[in-house]
Design a protein around this motif. Structure first.
Motif, PDB file in Angstrom:
ATOM      1  N   CYS A  12       0.782  -1.430  -0.015  1.00 20.79           N
ATOM      2  CA  CYS A  12      -0.159   0.100   0.046  1.00 20.79           C
ATOM      3  C   CYS A  12       1.119   1.193   0.131  1.00 20.79           C
ATOM      4  N   PRO A  13       0.590   2.131  -0.874  1.00 19.76           N
ATOM      5  CA  PRO A  13       1.564   3.540  -1.018  1.00 19.76           C
ATOM      6  C   PRO A  13       1.280   4.169   0.198  1.00 19.76           C
ATOM      7  N   VAL A  53       0.979  11.945   4.056  1.00 17.88           N
ATOM      8  CA  VAL A  53       0.176  12.679   4.166  1.00 17.88           C
ATOM      9  C   VAL A  53      -0.354  12.994   5.541  1.00 17.88           C
ATOM     10  N   SER A  54      -0.260  12.000   6.463  1.00 14.46           N
ATOM     11  CA  SER A  54      -0.701  12.198   7.769  1.00 14.46           C
ATOM     12  C   SER A  54       0.053  13.294   8.362  1.00 14.46           C
ATOM     13  N   HIS A  59      -8.952   5.376   1.178  1.00 13.97           N
ATOM     14  CA  HIS A  59      -8.301   5.643  -0.251  1.00 13.97           C
ATOM     15  C   HIS A  59      -8.365   4.506  -1.133  1.00 13.97           C
ATOM     16  N   LYS A  60      -8.122   4.919  -2.393  1.00 13.60           N
ATOM     17  CA  LYS A  60      -8.200   3.777  -3.426  1.00 13.60           C
ATOM     18  C   LYS A  60      -6.943   3.929  -4.253  1.00 13.60           C
TER      19      LYS A  60
END
Length: 138
Positions: free
Chosen positions: A107-108, A114-115, A124-125
């Motif tokens: 998972c990227p 971001v956090s 997310h997707k």
């Protein structure tokens, strides 16, 4: 997800069993790839004379809202497939030619800053598009 679980979910949510719904879900089981509403209509038009695009699309939207189908957009068109039956977090490789998918377990977001930007991610997707081995050879 499979056809029996999907029909059970519909019943639990108060929706009727219909042969059209069962046949639509069976198509997704048999195809095991992303399908557009026009693909469903084409597959069922001979069995159900007068079947409309609106009926197909309403049912696909219902199935999506209930978590029976997942959606993506390919070439500007909304496409649907059975929701994955795996419980672990994953993403997909999607063939642009045949619509087949494969799981990506990495998972990227695991390495995303971001956090750190003060943004609370709620979902997310991640999808990767290209051509499977079979379609590359064609």
């Amino acid at each position: 997800m499979n056809v029996d679980k999907a029909m059970e979910k519909l019943k639990e949510e108060g929706y009727k069993y219909t042969d059209k719904r069962m046949d639509m879900l069976q198509l997704f089981k048999d195809e095991s790839r992303y399908l557009a509403a026009k693909d469903v209509l084409e597959a069922l038009k001979d069995k159900y004379k007068g079947l409309s695009f609106d009926t197909i699309y309403r049912n696909l939207s219902l199935f999506s809202d209930l978590g029976i189908l997942e959606t993506t957009e390919l070439a500007g068109e909304k496409k649907f497939r059975f929701t994955c039956s795996t419980d672990h977090h994953h993403h997909h490789l999607i063939c642009l030619e045949c619509g087949k998918t494969r799981h990506i377990d990495e998972c990227p977001m695991d390495v995303s800053p971001v956090s750190a930007e003060g943004f609370a991610v709620t979902g997310h997707k991640f999808e990767v598009y290209g051509y499977c081995n079979e379609c590359q050879e064609s």
